[in-house]
Structure formats: structure tokens, C-alpha cells
Write a protein that holds these residues in place. Structure first.
Motif: not given
Length: 140
Positions: A10-13, A51-54, A60-63, A75-78
């Protein structure tokens, strides 16, 4: 040795910490030297934080983490877009107490780092780092 894992967080810290812990666990299966492990901890932290901030709010943050002998691929995607003026050749901001250090740190610590094509609404950062101290598999 080849180890691969894919995460969709999830997109959270707290996802930044989780991604770093997964990477550390995978690296513990290798002979990677502490300097490589430390650099990779910074690389995944900065990439996931960005990724979380932008990312778009419901993204989601996909890694993807791939360790293949003496190379680690992250690889880090969003879902979102690369901010205007953001690039991997950016200089460190002044003063260093404000944001904007992530991409310059990634550039400094990675062997390669680039935004690569993904689905049209995705931002995908691909980072590679050669691991020091790792014995590569002998060729049979």
C-alpha cells in the motif's frame, strides 16, 4: 544463486520499511559485503519513499527484487507520473535539510538507474547494483 520476489504494498510510509526488511532478508542469503547491503538499503528506501510521496493517491507501490549471483536489480513502480524537472542527473538541493535528495542519492549509489517504460500510467524506476563479496556460481 538467483532469488526473485515481487511485492505490491500500500502507498503508506510503513511500506518503505517493509520493502527494506524484505531486501535485507534476501541479501542475508548471499555473501554480499556490508557496503553493498548498506547501499541497497538506501537505494530501496529512497526509491520507495519517492513512490509513496509522488504516486497517485490510490496507487500501490510495486517492487521487484532480483538477486542474480553478484547483481541486484530493484524495480519500484507506481501509478503516477515523473514530476517535471525530476531526473537522475539532478544535483543535491541546498540546503540538504529539505527534500529532493532521493534521486541524486540513487544516482550516486547505483551502478545503473533509469526510469523505464511500463504501462502508460506507470512510473517505473529500475536500479542495478553489483554486489561485492559475492562468490558467483561456477559454470557447470
Amino acid at each position: 544463486m538467483r532469488v526473485t520476489t515481487t511485492l505490491s504494498l500500500p502507498r503508506r510510509p510503513s511500506s518503505v520499511t517493509r520493502a527494506r526488511h524484505v531486501l535485507a532478508t534476501l541479501l542475508s542469503l548471499t555473501d554480499a559485503a556490508e557496503d553493498s547491503r548498506g547501499h541497497l538499503a538506501v537505494l530501496i528506501t529512497e526509491a520507495c519513499t519517492n513512490a509513496v510521496l509522488h504516486a497517485d493517491p490510490d496507487s500501490t507501490v510495486d517492487i521487484t527484487i532480483v538477486i542474480d549471483d553478484d547483481v541486484c536489480l530493484l524495480e519500484v513502480g507506481n501509478r503516477g507520473s515523473i514530476p517535471a524537472g525530476a531526473g537522475l542527473d539532478a544535483a543535491l538541493p541546498a540546503p540538504l535539510t529539505v527534500g529532493g535528495r532521493g534521486l541524486p542519492l540513487i544516482t550516486a549509489l547505483a551502478d545503473t538507474a533509469a526510469f523505464v517504460s511500463g504501462p502508460s500510467d506507470q512510473v517505473l524506476l529500475r536500479v542495478t547494483k553489483h554486489l561485492t563479496g559475492v562468490r558467483t556460481s561456477p559454470v557447470p
